[in-house]
Design an enzyme around this catalytic site. Structure first.
Site, PDB file in Angstrom:
ATOM      1  N   CYS A   1     126.143  55.656  11.340  1.00  0.00           N
ATOM      2  CA  CYS A   1     125.795  54.355  11.164  1.00  0.00           C
ATOM      3  C   CYS A   1     124.583  54.043  11.979  1.00  0.00           C
ATOM      4  O   CYS A   1     123.755  53.029  11.515  1.00  0.00           O
ATOM      5  CB  CYS A   1     127.066  53.409  11.673  1.00  0.00           C
TER       6      CYS A   1
ATOM      7  N   SER B   1     141.625  58.629   3.556  1.00  0.00           N
ATOM      8  CA  SER B   1     142.653  57.806   4.439  1.00  0.00           C
ATOM      9  C   SER B   1     142.818  56.260   3.780  1.00  0.00           C
ATOM     10  O   SER B   1     142.008  55.655   3.160  1.00  0.00           O
ATOM     11  CB  SER B   1     142.126  57.620   5.804  1.00  0.00           C
TER      12      SER B   1
ATOM     13  N   GLU C   1     131.544  45.964   0.455  1.00  0.00           N
ATOM     14  CA  GLU C   1     132.864  46.017   0.994  1.00  0.00           C
ATOM     15  C   GLU C   1     133.292  44.730   1.220  1.00  0.00           C
ATOM     16  O   GLU C   1     134.624  44.423   0.800  1.00  0.00           O
ATOM     17  CB  GLU C   1     132.757  46.858   2.126  1.00  0.00           C
TER      18      GLU C   1
ATOM     19  N   GLU D   1     148.243  58.502  10.609  1.00  0.00           N
ATOM     20  CA  GLU D   1     148.191  58.774   9.094  1.00  0.00           C
ATOM     21  C   GLU D   1     148.107  60.242   8.928  1.00  0.00           C
ATOM     22  O   GLU D   1     149.050  61.067   8.323  1.00  0.00           O
ATOM     23  CB  GLU D   1     147.226  57.992   8.442  1.00  0.00           C
TER      24      GLU D   1
ATOM     25  N   GLU E   1     140.124  43.047  -2.807  1.00  0.00           N
ATOM     26  CA  GLU E   1     141.422  43.657  -2.307  1.00  0.00           C
ATOM     27  C   GLU E   1     141.254  43.279  -0.728  1.00  0.00           C
ATOM     28  O   GLU E   1     142.231  43.160  -0.074  1.00  0.00           O
ATOM     29  CB  GLU E   1     141.647  45.118  -2.280  1.00  0.00           C
TER      30      GLU E   1
ATOM     31  N   LYS F   1     128.201  47.351   3.621  1.00  0.00           N
ATOM     32  CA  LYS F   1     129.270  46.426   4.158  1.00  0.00           C
ATOM     33  C   LYS F   1     129.144  45.012   3.415  1.00  0.00           C
ATOM     34  O   LYS F   1     130.295  44.367   3.247  1.00  0.00           O
ATOM     35  CB  LYS F   1     128.850  46.373   5.528  1.00  0.00           C
TER      36      LYS F   1
ATOM     37  N   GLU G   1     144.706  55.684  11.772  1.00  0.00           N
ATOM     38  CA  GLU G   1     144.289  57.165  11.293  1.00  0.00           C
ATOM     39  C   GLU G   1     144.796  58.136  11.664  1.00  0.00           C
ATOM     40  O   GLU G   1     145.140  59.200  11.110  1.00  0.00           O
ATOM     41  CB  GLU G   1     142.639  56.995  11.081  1.00  0.00           C
TER      42      GLU G   1
ATOM     43  N   CYS H   1     135.803  54.879   6.739  1.00  0.00           N
ATOM     44  CA  CYS H   1     135.266  53.872   7.450  1.00  0.00           C
ATOM     45  C   CYS H   1     133.728  53.331   6.757  1.00  0.00           C
ATOM     46  O   CYS H   1     133.447  52.221   7.042  1.00  0.00           O
ATOM     47  CB  CYS H   1     134.648  54.332   8.904  1.00  0.00           C
TER      48      CYS H   1
END
Lengths: 157, 578
Positions: B505, B320, B362, B283, B367, B359, B280, B300
């Protein structure tokens, strides 16, 4: 008037929500506000759909489901109950040939319960549109229904 | 006079004017049971459980919503109060599916606790509950209306803190229900799966979709190689599930506990957190150098990614392309690690322990599969689920010895640890970006202005003449503020960290019940302590990350990275008629 025009007329502010909903619903044939209309109002006023939906379900003046031209609301609170609102409901169901919560086939009447109408001195009481009818007995119901049927017919002529 | 004198249960008490009876009693060491009350929320006073008797008053006021008055004489445990409270609880139970023994919240339920405390043995009222369908449509959250006590805590956190308002009180008075928009299934509304509702629910009306059985099955399958990764925030919260002091750092015990459950290898998500920083950070530098879309926003937090896909899809180019540390781990496990261990894809099972319910969604994204067939992460357990699993296995957590993570995904840095707290990803990124750009050694690694529970935090860092401006937001209502700034062209930041949950988190939707801001602060302090305890505190200095690049990935943003560690997003807004 289109929904957007009603919104513009009152102003695109959250505090105008109830005025907008009232004015718009009153001019609709089915006396209700559907999901697309809720989404539209929510977007324009910067509210969530759920908040607008919550308001509509909180006030018995509003409905998401199509309703008759006249909504007959029977007070469901204690003073009306002890003074016999249940027999008024039975009579209304008989005369209109529908159950509580339903709409007559001709789309003229919907029968609903409501919380206190603020006229316990005239209990049992009902509200039809903006009018209150109090000190009711089952015998008075047919006449009240006929009155609104006549008014409805006259409006259509 | 700023203080008010009163007596509670005959005891003289002096408290600040404006204090509620409830808090005055608590200050005096007298506990009044509550149900709808939550210390971080508005006073609701709808459950009536916290009633007290005030001498000279006929009714029994709710103590959460009544302020103390001079000379007040009140009783929290008179016969009248206790009997009335019992009736109130019996009434609540008369509209509740009280199958407590089989319930998710058995022994962990606020209603059960107060019913037990009140001594409810029979219910004098007939149960009037009309059983409704349990909504299992969401991959993350289950909604069981038969348990709901209509306290409104979930509605408040969804609306006020997360600002999405997809659950709301519908109807009025005795007919009130808590429902997703238009009474739809959770999967049919723009729910971000953040699970904050589940952390404040006092009962089992909203809880995570449990995957414990799936994990038991895998660890007991001799043909399967089962590995586990632990998110940064779990090591500072799982102790609470076993009555340990909030803010206890239990990394070593956690590793030991997971080995005893039967996992073949215990790895750390902190490793891929470090990797995220390298990818990141590069990036960001590439976007700055090549005129890419700025500000760049972190990716994230899956609740946050769901939010922007559903509510601001036109701004997705700002996010990102890095996968989250969980998914970077999954992708490396199902490629690099698979090859190294000479395993077949169907024989490798990857479990994550996450502080998060989003999560779960996710990990299910199509993908998120290296070979297009097998999921990269096969099961996701929340901190709470791990707590339950350890209890099922009879593991006495507090008494466990401390053990170390396995190689190669077990060597981590302090930068990876602080991913768990709001501002941590940004701080970790700044530690790395500063050194990469300036070539100088960063002496003071702490960026204090971006730590803590302030809604939106900012910092500026001088990188060889370029002043990099960054912002940090946590909770989705603050994310929305940032999105509006970007939309109106007023966000002159280079880099923004967004975390879906309040506090980051450590305050995630899968964290132990009864999380409050006070507890969040303790977990945050523990997180920064865990950072300073580690010998290496910068992601790019991680020997494991360096080795992975040398051996496998070659370079940041390279071809392999692109394939394994980066992803894309799509517009998932729910379109409605205009």
């Amino acid at each position: 008037m289109k929904l957007q025009n009603v919104i513009e007329k009152h102003g695109r502010l959250p505090e105008n929500l109830i005025h907008i909903l009232l004015e718009y619903q009153a001019q609709k044939d089915n006396n209700s506000i559907n999901e697309d209309e809720i989404s539209h109002v929510a977007r324009e006023l910067g509210l969530s759909e759920n908040r607008v939906y919550s308001v509509i379900t909180f006030y018995s003046l509003f409905s998401k489901e199509p309703r008759g031209k006249y909504v007959i609301q029977v007070c469901n609170d204690v003073p009306c109950h002890v003074n016999g609102s249940f027999s008024i409901i039975e009579e209304l169901e008989d005369v209109l040939k529908i159950k509580m919560g339903d709409t007559t086939r001709d789309g003229i009447f919907t029968l609903e319960k409501t919380s206190c109408l603020g006229c316990c001195d005239k209990s049992p009481a009902i509200r039809v549109g903006e009018s209150i009818h109090g000190d009711l007995t089952p015998e008075k119901i047919s006449e009240i229904i006929s009155f609104y049927r006549r008014e409805y017919d006259e409006c259509r002529e | 006079m700023n203080r008010v004198n009163l007596t509670i249960n005959g005891k003289q008490v002096s408290v600040l004017k404006g204090t509620s009876i409830l808090n005055a009693a608590r200050e005096a060491g007298i506990e009044i049971p509550t149900l709808c009350y939550h210390p971080d929320q508005f006073v609701k006073a709808n459950c009536r459980v916290c009633i007290v008797e005030v001498e000279g008053r006929k009714e029994l006021p709710s103590s959460c919503s009544t302020e103390v008055e001079e000379g007040m004489a009140l009783w929290t445990n008179s016969r009248r109060v206790l009997e009335a409270r019992k009736v109130i609880i019996e009434l609540l139970l008369a509209n509740h599916d009280a199958d407590c023994l089989m319930c998710h919240r058995n022994l962990n339920c606020e209603l059960q606790k107060i019913a037990n405390q009140a001594g409810v043995r029979i219910n004098r009222f007939e149960n009037v509950l009309e059983m409704q369908e349990v909504d299992i449509s969401s991959p993350s959250i289950v909604r069981n209306p038969n348990k709901c006590v209509k306290c409104g805590r979930c509605v408040e956190i969804c609306n006020e803190i997360q600002g999405v308002n997809i659950i709301e009180k519908i109807g009025r008075s005795g007919e009130i229900e808590v429902l997703p928009t238009f009474g739809r299934y959770l999967s049919d509304v723009a729910c971000t799966c953040c699970g904050q509702c589940s952390t404040v629910c006092p009962v089992a009306a909203i809880y995570e979709k449990e995957e414990i059985e799936k994990v038991w099955e895998a660890v007991n399958d001799p043909g399967k190689h089962v590995i586990v990764q632990t998110a940064p925030a779990v090591r500072v919260s799982i102790g609470e599930e076993f009555g340990m002091e909030p803010g206890s750092i239990v990394t070593g015990k956690l590793v030991c506990a997971l080995r005893r459950l039967g996992f073949d290898k215990v790895f750390d998500t902190d490793f891929t957190a470090d990797l995220t920083i390298v990818e990141e950070g590069n990036e960001l530098l590439s976007r700055i150098k090549n005129g890419g879309v700025l500000p760049m926003i972190t990716s994230c937090s899956p609740g946050w990614v769901n939010f922007i896909e559903q509510y601001y899809p036109e701004l997705l180019d700002h996010v990102s392309t890095c996968k989250s540390p969980q998914q970077m781990f999954g992708a490396l496990a199902k490629s690099y690690y698979l090859d190294k261990m000479n395993l077949k894809p169907e024989d490798l099972f990857v479990v994550s322990i996450m502080p998060c319910t989003a999560k779960k969604y996710e990990a299910l994204r199509e993908e998120m599969s290296v070979d297009g067939v097998h999921r990269d992460v096969d099961a996701v357990l929340t901190t709470r689920e791990l707590g339950r699993m350890l209890k099922q296995a009879g593991i006495d957590f507090d008494k466990l010895p401390e053990e170390k993570y396995d190689d190669p995904f077990g060597i981590t840095t302090g930068a990876g640890v602080i991913f768990g707290a709001s501002g941590g990803v940004m701080e970790a990124a700044l530690r790395t970006v500063y050194e990469v750009v300036t070539g100088k050694n960063l002496k003071r690694m702490e960026f204090h202005t971006i730590r803590g529970l302030e809604g939106i935090k900012e910092a500026e860092v001088d990188l060889k003449g370029l002043t990099v401006k960054v912002a940090v937001a946590h909770s989705l209502s603050n994310a929305r503020r940032i999105m509006e700034l970007i939309r109106s062209g007023k966000a002159d930041y280079h880099f923004i960290e967004v975390m879906c949950c309040p506090g980051g988190c450590i305050g995630g939707g899968g964290q132990p019940y009864e999380t409050t801001n006070e507890l969040r602060m303790k977990r945050i302090q523990a997180t920064y302590q865990a950072d300073t305890d580690l010998p290496i505190r910068k992601s790019h200095e991680s020997p494991a990350v360096k080795a992975l690049y040398e051996e496998y990935l070659i370079e940041p943003l390279g071809e392999k990275s692109h394939k394994l560690l980066h992803t894309h997003y799509r517009d998932r807004s729910i379109k409605r008629a205009q």
